[in-house]
Design a protein around this motif. Structure first.
Motif, PDB file in Angstrom:
ATOM      1  N   MET A   1       0.849  -1.190   0.000  1.00 21.12           N
ATOM      2  CA  MET A   1       0.000   0.000   0.000  1.00 21.12           C
ATOM      3  C   MET A   1       0.886   1.242   0.000  1.00 21.12           C
ATOM      4  O   MET A   1       1.803   1.378   0.800  1.00 21.12           O
ATOM      5  N   SER A   2       0.632   2.158  -0.922  1.00 21.38           N
ATOM      6  CA  SER A   2       1.370   3.417  -0.909  1.00 21.38           C
ATOM      7  C   SER A   2       0.778   4.313   0.166  1.00 21.38           C
ATOM      8  O   SER A   2      -0.422   4.336   0.383  1.00 21.38           O
ATOM      9  N   ARG A   3       1.636   5.045   0.843  1.00 22.12           N
ATOM     10  CA  ARG A   3       1.158   5.922   1.903  1.00 22.12           C
ATOM     11  C   ARG A   3       0.909   7.311   1.344  1.00 22.12           C
ATOM     12  O   ARG A   3       1.341   7.657   0.255  1.00 22.12           O
ATOM     13  N   SER A   4       0.191   8.115   2.109  1.00 23.55           N
ATOM     14  CA  SER A   4      -0.129   9.468   1.688  1.00 23.55           C
ATOM     15  C   SER A   4       0.986  10.401   2.163  1.00 23.55           C
ATOM     16  O   SER A   4       1.243  10.511   3.357  1.00 23.55           O
ATOM     17  N   ILE A   5       1.655  11.052   1.221  1.00 19.27           N
ATOM     18  CA  ILE A   5       2.785  11.931   1.551  1.00 19.27           C
ATOM     19  C   ILE A   5       2.274  13.336   1.871  1.00 19.27           C
ATOM     20  O   ILE A   5       1.596  13.957   1.047  1.00 19.27           O
ATOM     21  N   PRO A   6       2.562  13.864   3.056  1.00 19.80           N
ATOM     22  CA  PRO A   6       2.140  15.238   3.365  1.00 19.80           C
ATOM     23  C   PRO A   6       2.985  16.252   2.600  1.00 19.80           C
ATOM     24  O   PRO A   6       4.198  16.073   2.442  1.00 19.80           O
ATOM     25  N   ASP A  73       4.674  20.557 -15.161  1.00 16.73           N
ATOM     26  CA  ASP A  73       5.983  20.135 -14.675  1.00 16.73           C
ATOM     27  C   ASP A  73       5.917  19.763 -13.203  1.00 16.73           C
ATOM     28  O   ASP A  73       6.559  18.803 -12.762  1.00 16.73           O
ATOM     29  N   LEU A  74       5.176  20.523 -12.436  1.00 20.47           N
ATOM     30  CA  LEU A  74       5.036  20.227 -11.010  1.00 20.47           C
ATOM     31  C   LEU A  74       4.429  18.847 -10.824  1.00 20.47           C
ATOM     32  O   LEU A  74       4.922  18.031 -10.029  1.00 20.47           O
ATOM     33  N   ILE A  75       3.356  18.566 -11.560  1.00 17.76           N
ATOM     34  CA  ILE A  75       2.703  17.259 -11.455  1.00 17.76           C
ATOM     35  C   ILE A  75       3.671  16.153 -11.887  1.00 17.76           C
ATOM     36  O   ILE A  75       3.746  15.090 -11.256  1.00 17.76           O
ATOM     37  N   ARG A  76       4.434  16.407 -12.943  1.00 22.29           N
ATOM     38  CA  ARG A  76       5.380  15.396 -13.435  1.00 22.29           C
ATOM     39  C   ARG A  76       6.479  15.138 -12.405  1.00 22.29           C
ATOM     40  O   ARG A  76       6.813  13.977 -12.117  1.00 22.29           O
ATOM     41  N   ILE A  78       6.448  15.696  -9.123  1.00 26.03           N
ATOM     42  CA  ILE A  78       5.918  14.998  -7.945  1.00 26.03           C
ATOM     43  C   ILE A  78       5.611  13.552  -8.283  1.00 26.03           C
ATOM     44  O   ILE A  78       5.845  12.642  -7.479  1.00 26.03           O
ATOM     45  N   GLY A  79       5.109  13.317  -9.496  1.00 28.20           N
ATOM     46  CA  GLY A  79       4.855  11.935  -9.921  1.00 28.20           C
ATOM     47  C   GLY A  79       6.121  11.097  -9.894  1.00 28.20           C
ATOM     48  O   GLY A  79       6.117   9.938  -9.440  1.00 28.20           O
ATOM     49  N   ASN A  80       7.239  11.665 -10.357  1.00 27.32           N
ATOM     50  CA  ASN A  80       8.519  10.947 -10.314  1.00 27.32           C
ATOM     51  C   ASN A  80       8.975  10.725  -8.879  1.00 27.32           C
ATOM     52  O   ASN A  80       9.514   9.659  -8.547  1.00 27.32           O
ATOM     53  N   LEU A  81       8.761  11.723  -8.024  1.00 29.36           N
ATOM     54  CA  LEU A  81       9.131  11.562  -6.616  1.00 29.36           C
ATOM     55  C   LEU A  81       8.340  10.436  -5.956  1.00 29.36           C
ATOM     56  O   LEU A  81       8.871   9.690  -5.133  1.00 29.36           O
ATOM     57  N   LEU A  82       7.073  10.331  -6.313  1.00 26.47           N
ATOM     58  CA  LEU A  82       6.220   9.324  -5.677  1.00 26.47           C
ATOM     59  C   LEU A  82       6.679   7.909  -6.004  1.00 26.47           C
ATOM     60  O   LEU A  82       6.363   6.968  -5.273  1.00 26.47           O
ATOM     61  N   LYS A  83       7.422   7.746  -7.090  1.00 23.25           N
ATOM     62  CA  LYS A  83       7.930   6.418  -7.444  1.00 23.25           C
ATOM     63  C   LYS A  83       9.017   5.967  -6.483  1.00 23.25           C
ATOM     64  O   LYS A  83       9.333   4.783  -6.410  1.00 23.25           O
ATOM     65  N   LYS A  84       9.609   6.912  -5.765  1.00 21.59           N
ATOM     66  CA  LYS A  84      10.639   6.557  -4.780  1.00 21.59           C
ATOM     67  C   LYS A  84      10.297   7.170  -3.434  1.00 21.59           C
ATOM     68  O   LYS A  84      11.161   7.708  -2.734  1.00 21.59           O
ATOM     69  N   GLN A  85       9.014   7.082  -3.092  1.00 23.84           N
ATOM     70  CA  GLN A  85       8.553   7.775  -1.890  1.00 23.84           C
ATOM     71  C   GLN A  85       9.084   7.167  -0.610  1.00 23.84           C
ATOM     72  O   GLN A  85       8.984   7.782   0.452  1.00 23.84           O
ATOM     73  N   GLU A  86       9.689   5.974  -0.691  1.00 23.83           N
ATOM     74  CA  GLU A  86      10.289   5.413   0.523  1.00 23.83           C
ATOM     75  C   GLU A  86      11.494   6.225   0.970  1.00 23.83           C
ATOM     76  O   GLU A  86      11.975   6.077   2.107  1.00 23.83           O
ATOM     77  N   PHE A 109      -5.741  18.567  -6.836  1.00 24.91           N
ATOM     78  CA  PHE A 109      -7.110  18.179  -7.146  1.00 24.91           C
ATOM     79  C   PHE A 109      -7.194  17.489  -8.500  1.00 24.91           C
ATOM     80  O   PHE A 109      -7.967  16.561  -8.687  1.00 24.91           O
ATOM     81  N   VAL A 110      -6.421  17.981  -9.465  1.00 19.36           N
ATOM     82  CA  VAL A 110      -6.670  17.612 -10.859  1.00 19.36           C
ATOM     83  C   VAL A 110      -5.928  16.357 -11.291  1.00 19.36           C
ATOM     84  O   VAL A 110      -6.308  15.729 -12.271  1.00 19.36           O
ATOM     85  N   ASP A 111      -4.860  15.990 -10.601  1.00 19.55           N
ATOM     86  CA  ASP A 111      -4.092  14.813 -10.994  1.00 19.55           C
ATOM     87  C   ASP A 111      -4.431  13.653 -10.060  1.00 19.55           C
ATOM     88  O   ASP A 111      -4.313  13.763  -8.842  1.00 19.55           O
ATOM     89  N   GLU A 112      -4.842  12.543 -10.637  1.00 14.57           N
ATOM     90  CA  GLU A 112      -5.350  11.429  -9.837  1.00 14.57           C
ATOM     91  C   GLU A 112      -4.274  10.850  -8.924  1.00 14.57           C
ATOM     92  O   GLU A 112      -4.532  10.534  -7.760  1.00 14.57           O
ATOM     93  N   ALA A 113      -3.043  10.718  -9.440  1.00  9.43           N
ATOM     94  CA  ALA A 113      -1.968  10.147  -8.616  1.00  9.43           C
ATOM     95  C   ALA A 113      -1.675  11.047  -7.419  1.00  9.43           C
ATOM     96  O   ALA A 113      -1.523  10.576  -6.289  1.00  9.43           O
ATOM     97  N   MET A 114      -1.601  12.351  -7.679  1.00  9.26           N
ATOM     98  CA  MET A 114      -1.335  13.276  -6.579  1.00  9.26           C
ATOM     99  C   MET A 114      -2.491  13.275  -5.594  1.00  9.26           C
ATOM    100  O   MET A 114      -2.286  13.339  -4.378  1.00  9.26           O
TER     101      MET A 114
END
Length: 318
Positions: A1-6, A73-76, A78-86, A109-114
């Motif tokens: 399970m991925s956790r929610s990053i503050p 770019d911000l969404i992109r 953060i999306g890359n960061l979430l792949k290594k959120q550990e 709000f607008v990006d589902e992954a975020m």
């Protein structure tokens, strides 16, 4: 399970002390691993050079203002960061001093992954207590204050306590629910900045239990806070229709909405928030068996029609 990053968003007008605050966060012995996104306006990146050496990952975006062309770019990033959120526990975004915070907040709000993997913890605005009066009429400065969950009245060593009181009163007319701290060099306990879960009206009520009352915050400023409190149950269908109509008519003027509602007498609170024309809602904490269920809403924006808002919400009650 991925956790929610503050995620903490730091805003503030040019020269207010945002990078100083970021350095405070990075050097504080809080035990958190923090990733940082520094945004700049212009082609040459300087801010990241001002950020002192730290183990945290610092990503730089300097192809424009974060509040317009680079939201993708911000969404992109953060999306890359979430792949290594550990590798990190918290993400801090420092925006340029000329940024409107709204599109940054809207990104969540607008990006589902975020939306599913991150949690906007707080918008922290740094205010230059000495020089903010020179910029008060700028839309950027007003919106940075209006969107804030936490406000640092910085450079307190440059103003008198009477001047600070006057500034705080002025800020309160534009934002009734932000926590306000007076600082020098942005020095503040880290618990006041990170992990504050500021999208919770209960936190706001704990600061000032009176702020939701009718008589509070009557003034002539164009940017204002309007609060509505009603008991009873809200119809989800009526609420959806009203909010959709409201954002179509007033969306550009509504900087921010927050609400904790008793919808359809469900077991849990319904927590919603909005930024301009974007809305988001989800279940909140369970209601206690003996608790009076109150609907609490706050609108922050420009030239908002209080009577119309209150009448519209009352029409949603069962």
């Amino acid at each position: 399970m991925s956790r929610s990053i503050p995620i903490t968003v730091i805003t503030g007008y040019l020269g207010s002390g945002k990078t100083t605050l970021l350095n405070q966060i990075l050097t504080f012995e809080h035990g958190k691993k923090i990733a940082v996104i520094v945004n700049e306006f212009g082609d040459i990146g300087i801010d990241s050079q001002l950020v002192i050496d730290a183990d945290e990952e610092i990503l730089e975006m300097n192809n424009g203002c974060i509040c317009c062309t680079v939201r993708g770019d911000l969404i992109r990033i953060i999306g890359n960061l979430l792949k290594k959120q550990e590798k990190f526990d918290h993400l801090v975004i420092e925006t340029t001093g000329l940024a409107d915070p709204a599109p940054v907040i809207q990104s969540f709000f607008v990006d589902e992954a975020m939306h599913s993997q991150t949690e906007l913890d707080a918008v922290v605005t740094v205010v230059d207590a000495k020089h903010i009066w020179n910029h008060w009429d700028s839309s950027e400065a007003q919106e940075q204050i209006a969107f804030a969950d936490v406000i640092l009245l910085n450079k307190m060593d440059l103003v008198s306590s009477e001047q600070a009181d006057l500034l705080e009163q002025r800020i309160r007319t534009a934002n009734a629910i932000a926590k306000i701290y007076r600082t020098q060099n942005c020095e503040l306990e880290i618990d006041a900045i990170l992990g504050v879960k500021a999208f919770d009206l209960k936190n706001a009520l704990s600061i000032d239990p009176e702020f939701l009352q009718e008589a509070a915050h009557e003034h002539d400023e164009t940017v204002s806070s309007i609060s509505i409190v009603e008991t009873g149950s809200v119809s989800s269908d009526k609420l959806t229709t009203w909010l959709n109509q409201l954002v179509q008519a007033q969306g550009q003027n509504i900087f921010r909405m927050k609400g904790i509602l008793n919808v359809d007498d469900e077991d849990r609170r319904f927590v919603f928030q909005g930024v301009h024309m974007l809305l988001d809602g989800r279940p909140g904490k369970p209601w206690k068996p003996d608790e009076q269920r109150r609907n609490e809403m706050v609108f922050i924006g420009r030239d908002l029609p209080k009577a119309v808002l209150k009448e519209g919400f009352q029409s949603c009650l069962v």
